[in-house]
Scaffold this active site. Structure first.
Site, short mmCIF file in Angstrom:
data_model
loop_
_atom_site.label_atom_id
_atom_site.label_comp_id
_atom_site.label_asym_id
_atom_site.label_seq_id
_atom_site.Cartn_x
_atom_site.Cartn_y
_atom_site.Cartn_z
N HIS A 163 2.31 3.19 -9.09
CA HIS A 163 2.12 1.76 -9.37
C HIS A 163 3.29 1.21 -10.20
O HIS A 163 3.75 0.09 -9.96
CB HIS A 163 0.80 1.53 -10.11
CG HIS A 163 -0.42 1.97 -9.33
ND1 HIS A 163 -0.57 1.69 -7.99
CD2 HIS A 163 -1.53 2.66 -9.70
CE1 HIS A 163 -1.73 2.19 -7.57
NE2 HIS A 163 -2.32 2.79 -8.58
N LEU B 42 10.79 -20.44 -4.77
CA LEU B 42 9.85 -19.54 -4.10
C LEU B 42 8.52 -19.62 -4.84
O LEU B 42 8.50 -19.60 -6.07
CB LEU B 42 10.36 -18.10 -4.15
CG LEU B 42 9.40 -17.02 -3.64
CD1 LEU B 42 9.43 -16.95 -2.11
CD2 LEU B 42 9.74 -15.64 -4.20
N ASP C 98 0.83 -1.21 0.00
CA ASP C 98 0.00 0.00 0.00
C ASP C 98 0.87 1.26 0.00
O ASP C 98 1.99 1.25 0.53
CB ASP C 98 -0.93 -0.02 1.23
CG ASP C 98 -2.11 0.92 1.05
OD1 ASP C 98 -2.39 1.33 -0.08
OD2 ASP C 98 -2.75 1.25 2.08
C1 IPE Z 1 -5.56 -2.79 -0.17
O1 IPE Z 1 -5.19 -1.46 -0.36
C2 IPE Z 1 -5.52 -3.52 -1.46
C3 IPE Z 1 -4.23 -3.63 -2.12
C4 IPE Z 1 -3.08 -3.21 -1.70
C5 IPE Z 1 -4.27 -4.29 -3.40
P1 IPE Z 1 -6.26 -0.30 -0.47
O2 IPE Z 1 -5.50 0.95 -0.61
O3 IPE Z 1 -7.24 -0.61 -1.55
O4 IPE Z 1 -7.02 -0.40 0.93
P2 IPE Z 1 -7.93 0.65 1.71
O5 IPE Z 1 -8.99 1.10 0.76
O6 IPE Z 1 -7.05 1.78 2.11
O7 IPE Z 1 -8.44 -0.11 2.89
C1 IPE Z 2 -1.63 0.14 -3.40
O1 IPE Z 2 -1.39 1.51 -3.42
C2 IPE Z 2 -1.84 -0.41 -4.78
C3 IPE Z 2 -3.22 -0.84 -5.06
C4 IPE Z 2 -4.20 -0.85 -4.22
C5 IPE Z 2 -3.46 -1.29 -6.42
P1 IPE Z 2 -2.57 2.55 -3.41
O2 IPE Z 2 -2.96 2.84 -4.81
O3 IPE Z 2 -3.68 2.09 -2.54
O4 IPE Z 2 -1.86 3.82 -2.78
P2 IPE Z 2 -2.46 4.84 -1.73
O5 IPE Z 2 -3.00 4.06 -0.57
O6 IPE Z 2 -3.54 5.61 -2.43
O7 IPE Z 2 -1.30 5.70 -1.38
MG MG Z 3 -4.14 2.37 -0.59
#
Ligand code: IPE
Ligand code: IPE
Ligand code: MG
Length: 262
Positions: free
Chosen positions: A43, A137, A26
């Site tokens: 990303h 792995l 995240d």
């Molecule tokens: C969780 O992250 C899902 C992934 C990392 C793929 P999110 O960014 O979607 O989660 P919330 O919405 O903050 O809980």
């Molecule tokens: C995690 O990073 C990747 C996915 C959920 C695909 P985020 O896109 O949720 O990044 P933040 O949380 O907005 O910083």
């Molecule tokens: Mg996120």
């Protein structure tokens, strides 16, 4: 006989290096925002981190790495971002498979894949087949995955395959139907990006997993940060319901952890 021990039915063997690490990657969007870049740049950088962490896990002797790439709720994001994430997934599958095999990595993708377009489903299938014999792995990518979906699809399988046991299904019946039925339960769960929640990741499998939360955003997470998480894991006392005395042998009468329920 189940392939792996369930933490609720038996006390699993504990090793200094976690055998299975599950990560919620995240913070990509915030990483990009800090740099005045579009979210997708985060990303893209996040994919580089995946490469580094796969390498680091191999070096540390981790056997299973499960990464949350796209949740069943991430469809709620703007269509443009969802589309770019799908493109990134496709290009990673097209470009990385040979490298995975060179490094002995078996790739699995878990989640409800039926919602992906046909080309992406084919690429996933081809990548899984091409890497199926690799044994160093196992890298599982959770895509359109939700912990609730996983438990429900397992129950729906049972309803079809064992209807006569309805009302009497056990954990041992359900576990082989779960998406990660080829892996032991995670020893260590890591979430980067500062949030302290599960966000519908592995609800069943995290029953006795150790949690590690870090403020570090996923694009900045690296081999040293992984090492720090493992060191923190090594300081935990995993009791699985027992007392500390039972583990250290401090009390003469302490039992060995065999289930003493009447
Ligand atoms: C969780 O992250 C899902 C992934 C990392 C793929 P999110 O960014 O979607 O989660 P919330 O919405 O903050 O809980
Ligand atoms: C995690 O990073 C990747 C996915 C959920 C695909 P985020 O896109 O949720 O990044 P933040 O949380 O907005 O910083
Ligand atoms: Mg996120």
């Amino acid at each position: 006989m189940a392939l792996f021990k369930s933490a609720t039915r038996e006390v699993p063997e504990i090793r200094p290096v976690p055998r299975h690490i599950a990560i919620i990657m995240d913070g990509n969007g915030r990483w990009a925002k800090k740099r005045f870049l579009p979210r997708v740049a985060g990303h893209v950088k996040g994919v580089e981190t995946v490469r580094e962490i796969v390498r680091a896990c191999i070096n540390e002797g981790v056997e299973y790495l499960t990464l949350f790439a796209f949740s069943s709720e991430n469809w709620r994001r703007p269509a443009e971002e969802v589309g770019r994430l799908m493109q990134l997934f496709v290009s990673a599958l097209e470009n990385e498979v040979a490298k995975l095999t060179r490094n002995g990595v078996r790739l699995k993708v878990v989640g409800d894949l039926s919602r992906f377009d046909a080309r992406l489903q084919e690429l996933i299938h081809a990548a899984e087949t091409a890497t199926a014999e690799n044994a160093r792995l196992t890298l599982s990518i959770a895509a359109n995955y939700g912990g609730r979906w996983d438990i429900l699809q397992a129950m729906n399988q049972l309803a079809v395959t064992q209807p006569e046991k309805t009302g009497n299904w056990t954990e041992a019946d359900l576990e082989p139907c779960l998406a990660l039925n080829y892996a032991p339960e995670p020893d260590l769960f890591i979430r980067t990006g500062g949030e302290e929640r599960i966000s519908n990741f592995l609800l069943w499998q995290l029953a006795y997993t150790e949690f590690h939360f870090t403020e570090t955003l996923w694009p900045e997470f690296d081999a040293d940060a992984l090492k720090a998480a493992i060191v923190s894991y090594q300081k935990r006392e995993r009791r699985f319901g027992r007392t500390s005395e039972q583990l250290t042998g401090d009390v003469a009468s302490a039992q060995d952890g065999t289930d003493a329920r009447p």
